[in-house]
Design a protein around this motif. Sequence first.
Motif, mmCIF file in Angstrom:
data_model
loop_
_atom_site.group_PDB
_atom_site.id
_atom_site.type_symbol
_atom_site.label_atom_id
_atom_site.label_comp_id
_atom_site.label_asym_id
_atom_site.label_seq_id
_atom_site.Cartn_x
_atom_site.Cartn_y
_atom_site.Cartn_z
ATOM 1 N N LEU A 23 52.333 33.995 32.809
ATOM 2 C CA LEU A 23 52.251 34.559 34.158
ATOM 3 C C LEU A 23 52.743 33.570 35.205
ATOM 4 C CD1 LEU A 23 51.100 36.974 35.943
ATOM 5 C CD2 LEU A 23 49.015 35.590 36.114
ATOM 6 N N THR A 33 47.542 39.635 32.894
ATOM 7 C CA THR A 33 47.070 38.815 34.005
ATOM 8 C C THR A 33 45.923 37.890 33.617
ATOM 9 O OG1 THR A 33 45.528 40.545 34.708
ATOM 10 C CG2 THR A 33 47.754 40.580 35.663
ATOM 11 N N ILE A 81 49.028 36.254 40.653
ATOM 12 C CA ILE A 81 49.562 37.587 40.354
ATOM 13 C C ILE A 81 50.510 38.029 41.466
ATOM 14 C CG2 ILE A 81 48.960 39.999 39.922
ATOM 15 C CD1 ILE A 81 46.239 38.921 38.826
ATOM 16 N N LEU A 141 50.541 46.291 35.285
ATOM 17 C CA LEU A 141 49.660 45.152 35.060
ATOM 18 C C LEU A 141 48.648 45.474 33.969
ATOM 19 C CD1 LEU A 141 48.820 44.195 38.773
ATOM 20 C CD2 LEU A 141 50.654 43.283 37.327
#
Length: 358
Positions: free
Chosen positions: A138, A158, A166, A183
């Motif tokens: 991420l 996430t 994020i 997501l």
Amino acid sequence: MTADFSIAGRPIGAGHPVYIIAELSANHRQHEDVAVELVHAAHEAGADAVKLQTYTPDTITIASDAESFRAGSGSLWEGTTLHDLYQEAYMPWEWQPRLKALAESLGMDCFSSPFDPTAVDFLASLDVPAFKVASFELVDLPLIRRMAATGKPLVVSTGMGTEAEIDEAIATARSAGATDIALLKCTSAYPSPPEAVNLRAIAAMRDRWGLPVGLSDHTLGETVAVGAVALGACIVEKHMRLSSDDTSPDSAFSLDKHEFRRMVDAIRVTERALGQPVVGPTDAEQESRRFRRSLFVVEDVAAGEALTETNVRSIRPADGLHTRHYDEVLGRRAAHAIERGTPLSWALLEPVEVSTAR
């Protein structure tokens, strides 16, 4: 409003069937025939997609015995160097075109998590329908930029991510050309204790980013994944192995093919049960409505006799007066004889005398 999202032309999100991904991870155990079996098992278990991982030990880390390159205390892989772990877990790249072709021949999508730019380019050459951004990646913004530049949909895990991280990953993807982003709520603990999953974050994430949200699940069993669907998850990703006897670096938090089938079946029941945000009787309840409570005469009543708590009761079925009239009818007199078991109606009662005095 949640942004539209699709993979290979299939819409994913509210109002559409949950998109279920079987993550093969390291459960091929370094045998291509096992990987092939896993793809068949995923199809038989009802998965919509098979997900691979595309890396080599040298593209994801370096060979080093330094402490920072070893899995720490409490980990499933405690003391193992990252390079040794990934040497055992990685899937040879030459298998992946064949596995993708097999999955597609069975009606499933097949895509992967790339872990360096060469893996992105390799997967793009296979024309995968989407890319998965793994939780640990991420924060690898150049890698996300490389994936996004292909124009393929991105499914972003996430785990461990803060809201700011994020935000940055989404902004990076969009600035590089990504238009389809979903997501996944994820807890990067292996296995994840249920109390660490925070499924209520699914709705919060959907509201916060306006994107479809699902779950990448590392808990034991099927319950948490099914619960996520009840809370609005539109994607479920779960690790899959062939048998509970199989061992691999990821087997401890993987479902076997029979457990995966049970999870899929439970998800399909759950999504049907979600229905619509309406309150009121359904078509399925119409027959049952006939047997609600109403007022009945439960003892023979002679003409002119008063109705009392003894000869009138609220019982099933629903053919008599509504129970709201119970106090109103007590003391009223029968217009004629009424047989026990008769639903009470106003026609059975003498009219009330209305006073005309002034």
